[in-house]
Design a protein around this motif. Sequence first.
Motif, PDB file in Angstrom:
ATOM      1  N   SER A 291      44.899 -76.214  44.382  1.00  0.00           N
ATOM      2  CA  SER A 291      45.998 -76.676  45.231  1.00  0.00           C
ATOM      3  C   SER A 291      46.263 -75.701  46.373  1.00  0.00           C
ATOM      4  O   SER A 291      46.946 -76.018  47.317  1.00  0.00           O
ATOM      5  N   GLY A 292      45.731 -74.523  46.263  1.00  0.00           N
ATOM      6  CA  GLY A 292      46.012 -73.558  47.322  1.00  0.00           C
ATOM      7  C   GLY A 292      45.058 -72.388  47.283  1.00  0.00           C
ATOM      8  O   GLY A 292      44.236 -72.258  46.378  1.00  0.00           O
ATOM      9  N   ILE A 293      45.182 -71.541  48.295  1.00  0.00           N
ATOM     10  CA  ILE A 293      44.297 -70.393  48.441  1.00  0.00           C
ATOM     11  C   ILE A 293      45.005 -69.161  47.880  1.00  0.00           C
ATOM     12  O   ILE A 293      46.170 -68.924  48.174  1.00  0.00           O
ATOM     13  N   GLU A 294      44.316 -68.411  47.070  1.00  0.00           N
ATOM     14  CA  GLU A 294      44.897 -67.188  46.526  1.00  0.00           C
ATOM     15  C   GLU A 294      43.998 -66.007  46.817  1.00  0.00           C
ATOM     16  O   GLU A 294      42.778 -66.115  46.772  1.00  0.00           O
TER      17      GLU A 294
ATOM     18  N   ASN B  99      42.279 -72.574  44.171  1.00  0.00           N
ATOM     19  CA  ASN B  99      42.605 -72.843  42.774  1.00  0.00           C
ATOM     20  C   ASN B  99      42.860 -74.329  42.508  1.00  0.00           C
ATOM     21  O   ASN B  99      43.370 -74.700  41.471  1.00  0.00           O
TER      22      ASN B  99
END
Length: 941
Positions: free
Chosen positions: A250-253, A248
């Motif tokens: 900034s990070g993995i979801e 997203n």
Amino acid sequence: MEKALIMPHIQERLSRRSSLKIALSLGLLIVCGYGGLLTAFQASTAKYAFAKVPIDADQIIQKCANLDVIPGPPSDFYARKESDRYVPGTKPTLIKNATIWTGNVDGLEVIAGDLLLDKGMISAVGEVPAHVLNGFHHLSIIDANGSWVSPGIVDLHSHLGDQSSPKLSGAADTNSRKGLVQPWLRSLDSLNTHDDAYQLSIAGGVTTVVVLPGSANAIGGQAFVIKLRPTKERSPSSMLLDPPFTFNGSGIEEVQPPRWRQLKQACGENPSRVYSGTRMDTIWAYRQGYEEARKLKVKQDAYCAKAVAGQWKDLGDFPQDLQWEALVDVLRGKVKIQNHCYEAVDLDGISLDTVAAFHHAHETYLVPDLLKKAYVLGHTPAVALFATKARYKRESYRGSEFAPRILADNGIRVVMKSDHPVIDSRYLMHEAQQAHYFGLASHLALSSVTSTPAQIMGQEHRIGFIRKGFDADIVLWDSHPLAIGATPKQVFIDGVAQLEGPFVVPKPEVLQHAPKTPDFDEETKAALKYDGLPPLEPKESISDVVVFQNFDSLFLNTRRGVEEIFSAEDYVGPPQIAVVQNGVLSYIGTFEGRPINLNMSTRIVDLHGGSIAPGLLSYGSRLGLVHIAGEATTQDGEVFDGLMHSEIPSLLGGDAAVIRALDGLQFTTRDALLAYRSGVTGAITAPYSPGVLAGLSTAFDTGAAHKLIEGAVLQDEVALHVSFSLSSSVSVSTQIAALRTLLFGGAKGDLGVQIAKVLEGKMHLVIGVHNADIMASLLQLKTEVERRSESAIRMTFAGASEAHLLAKEIGAAGVGVIIAPARSFPSFWDMRRISPGPPLTQHSAISTLLAHNVTVGVGVESDGAWAVRHTRTEVSWAALEAGISKAEAIALTSSNLEKLLGLTSGTVSSNLVATTGGTILDFESKVVAILSSKRGVVDIF
Ligand SMILES: *[C@@H]1O[C@H](CO)[C@@H](O)[C@H](O)[C@H]1NC(C)=O
Ligand SMILES: *[C@@H]1O[C@H](CO)[C@@H](O)[C@H](O)[C@H]1NC(C)=O
Ligand SMILES: *[C@@H]1O[C@H](CO)[C@@H](O)[C@H](O)[C@H]1NC(C)=O
Ligand SMILES: *[C@@H]1O[C@H](CO)[C@@H](O)[C@H](O)[C@H]1NC(C)=O
Ligand SMILES: *[C@@H]1O[C@H](CO)[C@@H](O)[C@H](O)[C@H]1NC(C)=O
């Protein structure tokens, strides 16, 4: 994490009721969870000292609800208006008048009609309404003129990007050697976006592949499904198809509903060998790994049971462990396991119901009931196979070309896979073609590289079929995809045309249909009866008179080379027969004109419109020196090399030693007998050297029982073999300096004698070399030496993937070329500048060299003994691309090889091959007899 609940948070949570509603729809579990929250809320209004409900309680409950959701596409997937992989700006495309193999109805449906691709999807199949077409301003139109169209090819087993080509030490990223069980590793993290194979595989029609970690570990890591086309972002993650997570920014979801994950497992020799253990150690490692996962799952389930019951007190964090989460997902049924596993002993040891497919699996056809009984109905694993690559180690020794058909007959789903770069995935369709040749029905053969792998990897909702709403991954073929040499004219991925100005070779009408393949029922039964090792010797050998009748063509090796001396096509007159006595063709003509009397006991062989042609030859592999390449005790072994070994034993004469392949010959290897049955009646094999000087090759009869039989050895000593490579442990300049030393008088003893023959032009110098720069140095050296010796050296380049770059100079120098393998691949830097042929280039290496009057032969790679049997299809394919006649094609692997290696002329013409159902070059034919004049017999299969 757990905090005392205060009013603002409750407000916030209530404002997020919509998410709770979604959770509600997921079932009873959630209803309880919701109830639990309300209880907490009601309690809070009663008094201030209510239970501690964590701030993210609804997320936790959602997470718990998601744990056991079966992966798949969102329920509204087919309502999508454009693909998530749609490239904005891609023009809609109408493919008119196509013959569309859709993959539907078990692969039996074929639709004649049009195909509309728009927004990265297939938006119409068959008839496209005029009003739809009128709605487009910029429609790209392709008139297919009835050409075959198939879904893009799907490869269930690839290392593309992880084991990239050309192979460089910085890019050998397939196997981690840090442990037997490593479910936390991800093939995506190794994916090199600059692998030369992306473009090549697309040119073969491959659109989607599963990139698997290697097989060095019991659990090698997570695999990822990618599409091969270049993306605007140029990143590995932008190539993912239906990723189980999103990035997203900034990070993995995690994605919801969850998508199928893939895991690579391996059993048997590979992990055991890498970790110096045994099969027992490997299976124990599995047990340990899955026990860790089981414990974690129990903790998670207990946690969730409490959470949904509202028992938040001291609940703590959701039990998670990055190292084991993938295996927990396996236990939750959310992972497709792609399991490398060959033998019955190993198949028996793995009993996870989430095994999606056993890969390689050379013994599965012998134990179909084991698969069906050990796995819950409907979960019987599929089997992902090579068509004919086998016998490279114990585990594959019993591999059978009839396995795909036998498994299919047992109701087990069959996938053909490349294990790229083990087999160049550009030619994955050729694996399906071979499976079909050996008995797999055509609809299953086509499914085995399209819809079946799509199903096995859990992507059948969008790829592997031609259906409205599916991804626009489409191949437009120049012939029926199962016809020999079938080549894409265009390939679409997500509706984007992948080939720019493709080169198309017109194909004969006969190739527009699936080949009518021969009857192999008897051979198939024998494979089972003999537990994978059926006898391969001829059924009988007849030294008496044998008469062949009803053949449509006859090719002979004459003084002018291979010629078609009879063709039914332009012949009017009485039927022709061929009379053979003691294995020698003694008469061709009418029945009436025969020179000898025939009687009741004369064997008559009806070829049913088949053909008689010269026996083929093979050069390049270790055929005749090796039974099982991976087993040191089954083979001749390697020679000493003067440059790589500090000293050659004095017992051998030190530097003067010359090793002769003749001394190491082993007859009746299964590869040799299979070659014989396929019309390759002779092979030329050099001693195997990892260095520069190999020694003297020998030529032998692939069908002979042992060396002492008359005619078993065709020529004791054939040529002197050296090779040069950038991959050697000594410099190329050093390697060439060594040859210069030898050619300028530095050779002593036996080696001196052989070099003298080379200098006098009495023996061929055959040089294994791929790289054009090294070839240029060798051409210079040749000139240098010839100036001094005043006689011409007979030099042949073998391998020669880059020879087309110097075609003019090689032709002018009178050097011959053996292209091996026939279809080049840039495995190493040495050979990266291949001429890939249609559709990428107009010319193949072979056609370029022929155009420069170079004598060209076709051979196989050093580890290609298993592939010698395919010589006939290789030259057939090469001939289609180069536009040469059948006679010229046969010459590439018979009379031309004789010339290129310095075989006494007539070695080839001594053997003839009789086929039914077509010529030796046709995918519809089968070898039924070999006429061996040296051994004085006709061998009947
Ligand atoms: C169909 O035929 C036309 C006319 O001969 C030709 O220009 C076109 O390239 C053909 N299409 C394909 C896909 O081969
Ligand atoms: C489709 O192409 C074939 C081959 O060129 C041709 O014979 C046939 O008439 C075409 N059909 C239509 C509907 O255009
Ligand atoms: C992106 O994902 C990370 C990790 O799940 C999360 O912490 C972050 O809040 C997300 N960012 C956005 C903008 O959604
Ligand atoms: C049949 O013909 C063959 C070849 O001409 C000959 O060798 C054989 O003796 C004959 N047999 C009989 C029974 O005449
Ligand atoms: C190849 O040989 C033919 C026939 O001898 C000749 O016409 C042609 O010029 C030669 N081509 C080259 C490139 O040498």
